[in-house]
Each structure stands twice: as C-alpha cells, then as structure tokens.
Design a protein around this motif. Structure first.
Motif, PDB file in Angstrom:
ATOM      1  N   LEU A 295      30.652  44.093  34.650  1.00 35.79           N
ATOM      2  CA  LEU A 295      31.510  42.936  34.417  1.00 35.79           C
ATOM      3  C   LEU A 295      30.915  41.995  33.377  1.00 35.79           C
ATOM      4  O   LEU A 295      31.651  41.298  32.672  1.00 35.79           O
ATOM      5  CB  LEU A 295      31.741  42.182  35.729  1.00 35.79           C
ATOM      6  CG  LEU A 295      32.564  42.925  36.794  1.00 35.79           C
ATOM      7  CD1 LEU A 295      32.539  42.157  38.103  1.00 35.79           C
ATOM      8  CD2 LEU A 295      33.987  43.152  36.337  1.00 35.79           C
ATOM      9  N   ILE A 296      29.579  41.963  33.319  1.00 32.52           N
ATOM     10  CA  ILE A 296      28.913  41.112  32.325  1.00 32.52           C
ATOM     11  C   ILE A 296      28.039  41.968  31.415  1.00 32.52           C
ATOM     12  O   ILE A 296      27.566  43.036  31.809  1.00 32.52           O
ATOM     13  CB  ILE A 296      28.069  40.003  32.988  1.00 32.52           C
ATOM     14  CG1 ILE A 296      26.899  40.598  33.786  1.00 32.52           C
ATOM     15  CG2 ILE A 296      28.938  39.132  33.869  1.00 32.52           C
ATOM     16  CD1 ILE A 296      25.930  39.557  34.319  1.00 32.52           C
ATOM     17  N   ASP A 297      27.818  41.474  30.210  1.00 35.81           N
ATOM     18  CA  ASP A 297      27.016  42.188  29.214  1.00 35.81           C
ATOM     19  C   ASP A 297      25.551  41.771  29.362  1.00 35.81           C
ATOM     20  O   ASP A 297      25.008  41.021  28.555  1.00 35.81           O
ATOM     21  CB  ASP A 297      27.519  41.872  27.807  1.00 35.81           C
ATOM     22  CG  ASP A 297      26.813  42.701  26.743  1.00 35.81           C
ATOM     23  OD1 ASP A 297      26.178  43.715  27.098  1.00 35.81           O
ATOM     24  OD2 ASP A 297      26.893  42.331  25.559  1.00 35.81           O
ATOM     25  N   GLY A 298      24.923  42.248  30.426  1.00 35.29           N
ATOM     26  CA  GLY A 298      23.539  41.899  30.697  1.00 35.29           C
ATOM     27  C   GLY A 298      23.255  42.034  32.177  1.00 35.29           C
ATOM     28  O   GLY A 298      24.137  42.405  32.972  1.00 35.29           O
TER      29      GLY A 298
ATOM     30  N   ILE B  29      25.571  32.961  31.823  1.00 41.40           N
ATOM     31  CA  ILE B  29      26.319  34.144  32.260  1.00 41.40           C
ATOM     32  C   ILE B  29      27.764  34.145  31.769  1.00 41.40           C
ATOM     33  O   ILE B  29      28.280  35.166  31.304  1.00 41.40           O
ATOM     34  CB  ILE B  29      26.289  34.273  33.791  1.00 41.40           C
ATOM     35  CG1 ILE B  29      24.849  34.375  34.300  1.00 41.40           C
ATOM     36  CG2 ILE B  29      27.113  35.479  34.238  1.00 41.40           C
ATOM     37  CD1 ILE B  29      24.093  35.584  33.818  1.00 41.40           C
ATOM     38  N   GLU B  30      28.419  33.012  31.863  1.00 42.64           N
ATOM     39  CA  GLU B  30      29.852  32.977  31.528  1.00 42.64           C
ATOM     40  C   GLU B  30      30.150  33.517  30.126  1.00 42.64           C
ATOM     41  O   GLU B  30      31.111  34.274  29.947  1.00 42.64           O
ATOM     42  CB  GLU B  30      30.392  31.565  31.694  1.00 42.64           C
ATOM     43  CG  GLU B  30      31.906  31.519  31.633  1.00 42.64           C
ATOM     44  CD  GLU B  30      32.480  30.198  32.132  1.00 42.64           C
ATOM     45  OE1 GLU B  30      33.638  29.925  31.815  1.00 42.64           O
ATOM     46  OE2 GLU B  30      31.761  29.460  32.835  1.00 42.64           O
ATOM     47  N   PRO B  31      29.344  33.207  29.105  1.00 43.11           N
ATOM     48  CA  PRO B  31      29.634  33.770  27.780  1.00 43.11           C
ATOM     49  C   PRO B  31      29.468  35.290  27.711  1.00 43.11           C
ATOM     50  O   PRO B  31      29.947  35.905  26.748  1.00 43.11           O
ATOM     51  CB  PRO B  31      28.609  33.079  26.870  1.00 43.11           C
ATOM     52  CG  PRO B  31      28.222  31.835  27.582  1.00 43.11           C
ATOM     53  CD  PRO B  31      28.260  32.191  29.028  1.00 43.11           C
ATOM     54  N   LEU B  32      28.828  35.885  28.706  1.00 40.70           N
ATOM     55  CA  LEU B  32      28.563  37.323  28.702  1.00 40.70           C
ATOM     56  C   LEU B  32      29.622  38.122  29.462  1.00 40.70           C
ATOM     57  O   LEU B  32      29.548  39.349  29.515  1.00 40.70           O
ATOM     58  CB  LEU B  32      27.190  37.603  29.319  1.00 40.70           C
ATOM     59  CG  LEU B  32      25.985  36.954  28.621  1.00 40.70           C
ATOM     60  CD1 LEU B  32      24.705  37.269  29.390  1.00 40.70           C
ATOM     61  CD2 LEU B  32      25.868  37.429  27.171  1.00 40.70           C
ATOM     62  N   ILE B  33      30.585  37.440  30.053  1.00 39.01           N
ATOM     63  CA  ILE B  33      31.634  38.146  30.803  1.00 39.01           C
ATOM     64  C   ILE B  33      32.527  38.901  29.827  1.00 39.01           C
ATOM     65  O   ILE B  33      33.038  38.336  28.859  1.00 39.01           O
ATOM     66  CB  ILE B  33      32.478  37.154  31.628  1.00 39.01           C
ATOM     67  CG1 ILE B  33      31.608  36.465  32.691  1.00 39.01           C
ATOM     68  CG2 ILE B  33      33.653  37.865  32.291  1.00 39.01           C
ATOM     69  CD1 ILE B  33      32.304  35.320  33.404  1.00 39.01           C
ATOM     70  N   HIS B  34      32.711  40.184  30.066  1.00 36.55           N
ATOM     71  CA  HIS B  34      33.546  41.007  29.191  1.00 36.55           C
ATOM     72  C   HIS B  34      35.019  40.597  29.314  1.00 36.55           C
ATOM     73  O   HIS B  34      35.545  40.472  30.431  1.00 36.55           O
ATOM     74  CB  HIS B  34      33.429  42.492  29.559  1.00 36.55           C
ATOM     75  CG  HIS B  34      32.092  43.085  29.239  1.00 36.55           C
ATOM     76  ND1 HIS B  34      31.602  43.156  27.957  1.00 36.55           N
ATOM     77  CD2 HIS B  34      31.162  43.674  30.038  1.00 36.55           C
ATOM     78  CE1 HIS B  34      30.421  43.754  27.976  1.00 36.55           C
ATOM     79  NE2 HIS B  34      30.120  44.068  29.217  1.00 36.55           N
ATOM     80  N   SER B  35      35.681  40.433  28.190  1.00 34.84           N
ATOM     81  CA  SER B  35      37.119  40.134  28.212  1.00 34.84           C
ATOM     82  C   SER B  35      37.895  41.256  28.890  1.00 34.84           C
ATOM     83  O   SER B  35      38.843  41.003  29.650  1.00 34.84           O
ATOM     84  CB  SER B  35      37.644  39.936  26.785  1.00 34.84           C
ATOM     85  OG  SER B  35      37.030  38.831  26.168  1.00 34.84           O
ATOM     86  N   ASP B  36      37.493  42.493  28.629  1.00 32.92           N
ATOM     87  CA  ASP B  36      38.161  43.634  29.272  1.00 32.92           C
ATOM     88  C   ASP B  36      37.981  43.599  30.783  1.00 32.92           C
ATOM     89  O   ASP B  36      38.856  44.041  31.536  1.00 32.92           O
ATOM     90  CB  ASP B  36      37.631  44.950  28.716  1.00 32.92           C
ATOM     91  CG  ASP B  36      38.152  45.245  27.318  1.00 32.92           C
ATOM     92  OD1 ASP B  36      39.294  44.849  27.026  1.00 32.92           O
ATOM     93  OD2 ASP B  36      37.430  45.870  26.530  1.00 32.92           O
ATOM     94  N   ALA B  37      36.829  43.096  31.231  1.00 32.30           N
ATOM     95  CA  ALA B  37      36.595  42.976  32.672  1.00 32.30           C
ATOM     96  C   ALA B  37      37.577  41.988  33.288  1.00 32.30           C
ATOM     97  O   ALA B  37      38.147  42.243  34.359  1.00 32.30           O
ATOM     98  CB  ALA B  37      35.159  42.536  32.933  1.00 32.30           C
ATOM     99  N   MET B  38      37.775  40.863  32.617  1.00 31.95           N
ATOM    100  CA  MET B  38      38.717  39.871  33.132  1.00 31.95           C
ATOM    101  C   MET B  38      40.133  40.434  33.177  1.00 31.95           C
ATOM    102  O   MET B  38      40.885  40.185  34.126  1.00 31.95           O
ATOM    103  CB  MET B  38      38.674  38.611  32.267  1.00 31.95           C
ATOM    104  CG  MET B  38      37.352  37.858  32.326  1.00 31.95           C
ATOM    105  SD  MET B  38      36.909  37.338  33.995  1.00 31.95           S
ATOM    106  CE  MET B  38      38.163  36.087  34.312  1.00 31.95           C
ATOM    107  N   ARG B  39      40.484  41.207  32.154  1.00 27.54           N
ATOM    108  CA  ARG B  39      41.820  41.814  32.149  1.00 27.54           C
ATOM    109  C   ARG B  39      41.957  42.837  33.278  1.00 27.54           C
ATOM    110  O   ARG B  39      43.015  42.933  33.912  1.00 27.54           O
ATOM    111  CB  ARG B  39      42.088  42.464  30.791  1.00 27.54           C
ATOM    112  CG  ARG B  39      42.416  41.444  29.696  1.00 27.54           C
ATOM    113  CD  ARG B  39      42.909  42.116  28.439  1.00 27.54           C
ATOM    114  NE  ARG B  39      41.802  42.670  27.663  1.00 27.54           N
ATOM    115  CZ  ARG B  39      41.160  42.008  26.707  1.00 27.54           C
ATOM    116  NH1 ARG B  39      41.487  40.761  26.427  1.00 27.54           N
ATOM    117  NH2 ARG B  39      40.177  42.584  26.026  1.00 27.54           N
TER     118      ARG B  39
END
Length: 217
Positions: free
Chosen positions: A12-15, A85-95
């Motif tokens: 979900l996150i890039d890291g 963390i919030e800036p690392l959340i994948h947009s595709d994950a949110m979708r």
C-alpha cells in the motif's frame, strides 16, 4: 461481500514503515543513528531474502520504546505518519481500496510491523481493521516485548484464522494483496491472490501460478 486483505509495507505504501520509523527515531534522538540505522538495514536485508527471525528484529526495533507510554509514542507517530508515510501511499492502492469499498467488501490490513504503526497508517487509509504485531505493556509502559503470535509468514495465517473465527468470517472469495515472498503462506490460502510490485521470488511464483501481477509504482 468478501474480505479484501492487504499487506502494508511496499504494497500500500512505497517503503517500509518500520525502517522509516527507525530513521525517525534517530531524528528524534531516541537512538544513535550511526549504529541503529545500519543494523536496521542489515536486518531488513534478511527480511527481503526471507531469512529474518522476526523476533530478533522486534527485540531490536522496540528497544528504544522501553519505558515509554503508548500515549507518548502515539503523540510522535501521528505527525510521522502525516509527514513521512502519507506521501508514500500509492495512488493505485487508494483506488483499489475504493473499488473494494464500493463492492461492499470488508477491508483488513495484516502486517508484520508493530501495531501502533500499522493502525496509524491504516487510519490514514480509511481502513478500520488491522492485524499486526502486538506489543506488551507493563504498568502502562512498553516493555520492549511482543505479545502473542507475530503476524509474519505463517503467523499471518494463524492470526487471520483466529480473527476469522472470532468475527464469524470466512476466506471464501477473499482477496490478498502483497509484495513479498514472506506472504506466500497466506497468498496460497486465499481464492484471489494478487501480487503488488513483487520481489523476484514472488514474481516467479506468481507467473507460474498465473496470479495477477500489479505495478503500483
């Protein structure tokens, strides 16, 4: 309605939230960054290779929290999640999360990171239910020890089955999204496994098994 289960770190996150938290503790002066960060990287390299004893990592990573209250740590974790963390959340994950919500699926994050980190990130993601590594407290302070089965490798399966029984849920039609070879035990038990930015071992397994391979970077 089905279960939609998600790994957190590098999915979900890039890291990895635990390693990022270690770096943040160095910034706070809770640890000596010159010695703590290289050790963290060494242990995380073992994780990537599927060779990490999670008990060893937790004993190491929780040592700076010994004697601190959950409230004290939460006070620091909230801005950490917002700023780091919030800036690392994948947009595709949110979708993807939004699609499952729209379908009426029940969302669950299951992670091999500490519960205080995972739950804080999950709140940002709008996911209410979490299984993660639980921490022991003594007299209102963290002891540096964990409680119960660790949500790592086969431990994720064990904890999930206990949760399913408690909640009256089943894995029928369930999804699980993960990036890591360490999650093969759980990926192999759901009806709809999905790999996300998979490591080489997981990618090879997914290709052979015909599992979907998603690129959320």
């Amino acid at each position: 309605m089905a279960l939609a289960i998600f790994d957190l770190d590098d999915t979900l996150i890039d890291g990895d939230c635990a390693s990022l938290w270690s770096a943040h503790m160095a910034e706070l002066g809770w640890v000596d960054g010159e010695s703590f960060i290289p050790k963290d990287r060494q242990l995380m390299a073992l994780y990537a290779e599927g060779k990490l004893a999670m008990e060893d990592y937790m004993a190491f990573s929780l040592s700076p929290l010994v004697g601190r209250t959950a409230e004290e740590v939460a006070f620091v974790v909230e801005p950490f999640v917002e700023e780091v963390i919030e800036p690392l959340i994948h947009s595709d994950a949110m979708r993807c999360l939004a699609r499952h919500r729209g379908a009426g699926d029940r969302l669950l994050i299951i992670s091999a990171s500490a519960h205080f980190l995972v739950s804080a990130v999950a709140e940002r993601l709008g996911v209410a239910e979490v299984l993660a590594i639980d921490l022991d407290e003594q007299h209102g302070h963290y002891s540096g020890r964990t409680r119960g089965v660790l949500t790592y490798r086969e431990g994720k399966v064990t904890r999930l089955h206990a949760w399913l029984e408690q909640e009256g849920e089943s894995l029928e039609g369930a999804y699980f999204y993960s990036d890591s070879r360490n999650d093969l035990p759980l990926l192999s038990r759901v009806d709809k496994p999905h790999t996300v930015n998979p490591d080489p071992t997981l990618r090879a397994h997914a290709e052979q098994a015909g599992w979907p391979i998603l690129d959320w970077r």
